[in-house]
Design a protein around this motif. Structure first.
Motif, PDB file in Angstrom:
ATOM      1  N   ARG A 187     -10.986   8.348   2.020  1.00 15.01           N
ATOM      2  CA  ARG A 187     -12.199   7.564   1.701  1.00 15.01           C
ATOM      3  C   ARG A 187     -11.881   6.101   1.410  1.00 15.01           C
ATOM      4  N   GLU A 199     -18.248  10.070  -9.420  1.00 14.75           N
ATOM      5  CA  GLU A 199     -16.984  10.159 -10.176  1.00 14.75           C
ATOM      6  C   GLU A 199     -16.033   9.005  -9.881  1.00 14.75           C
ATOM      7  N   ASP A 200     -16.365   8.152  -8.913  1.00 13.68           N
ATOM      8  CA  ASP A 200     -15.581   6.943  -8.672  1.00 13.68           C
ATOM      9  C   ASP A 200     -15.964   5.814  -9.619  1.00 13.68           C
ATOM     10  N   LYS A 238     -18.523   8.284  -4.570  1.00 16.09           N
ATOM     11  CA  LYS A 238     -19.074   9.379  -5.361  1.00 16.09           C
ATOM     12  C   LYS A 238     -19.309   8.896  -6.790  1.00 16.09           C
ATOM     13  N   ALA A 270     -24.478   6.779  -4.157  1.00 15.15           N
ATOM     14  CA  ALA A 270     -23.498   7.734  -3.636  1.00 15.15           C
ATOM     15  C   ALA A 270     -23.557   7.748  -2.105  1.00 15.15           C
ATOM     16  N   GLY A 271     -22.375   7.774  -1.509  1.00 19.44           N
ATOM     17  CA  GLY A 271     -22.276   7.711  -0.059  1.00 19.44           C
ATOM     18  C   GLY A 271     -22.111   6.306   0.488  1.00 19.44           C
ATOM     19  N   SER A 292     -17.759   6.297   1.337  1.00 22.57           N
ATOM     20  CA  SER A 292     -18.210   7.614   0.861  1.00 22.57           C
ATOM     21  C   SER A 292     -18.063   7.718  -0.653  1.00 22.57           C
ATOM     22  N   SER A 331     -26.024   8.534  -8.502  1.00 21.44           N
ATOM     23  CA  SER A 331     -26.237   9.776  -7.737  1.00 21.44           C
ATOM     24  C   SER A 331     -27.631   9.837  -7.154  1.00 21.44           C
TER      25      SER A 331
END
Length: 124
Positions: free
Chosen positions: A67, A89-90, A87, A14-15, A85, A124
């Motif tokens: 993003r 959920e992507d 996440k 994530a990120g 960025s 995550s």
């Protein structure tokens, strides 16, 4: 017949960032509107981004605005999706699609050709 081949997917934290590429066959790629869609397990395919034949018009899903960036290089018959960025959920299989007539659209059924998809997993 148009063939689309996606690449660039993978596992990222994530990120992080990834850049997807979609290489198209055919001499008329530069006249096509192109789109990126994604499908997560158990969910319907959803619109991510689209770009007009000359790159002048782009559109994004609200969930990725700011993003993700869609772009194209007609000389290389390639469309890109820069994803920053990221996440969890992507996480999904990402597909590129070509629309041979008409402009950009968020409706999957209006695209004529699809790639096989590339997996993007965001931890995550």
């Amino acid at each position: 017949q148009v063939q689309l081949v996606e690449s660039g997917g993978g596992l990222v934290q994530a990120g992080g960032s990834l850049r997807l590429s979609c290489a198209a066959s055919g001499r008329t790629f530069s006249s096509y509107a192109m789109g990126w869609f994604r499908q997560a397990p158990g969910k319907e395919r959803e619109f991510v981004a689209s770009i007009s034949w000359n790159g002048a018009i782009t559109d994004y899903a609200d969930s990725v605005k700011g993003r993700f960036t869609i772009s194209r290089a007609n000389a290389k018959n390639t469309v890109y999706l820069q994803m920053n960025s990221l996440k969890p959920e992507d996480t999904a299989v990402y597909y590129c699609a070509a629309r041979t007539r008409g402009g950009t659209t968020v409706v999957p059924g209006r695209y004529d050709y699809w790639g096989q998809g590339t997996q993007v997993t965001v931890s995550s």
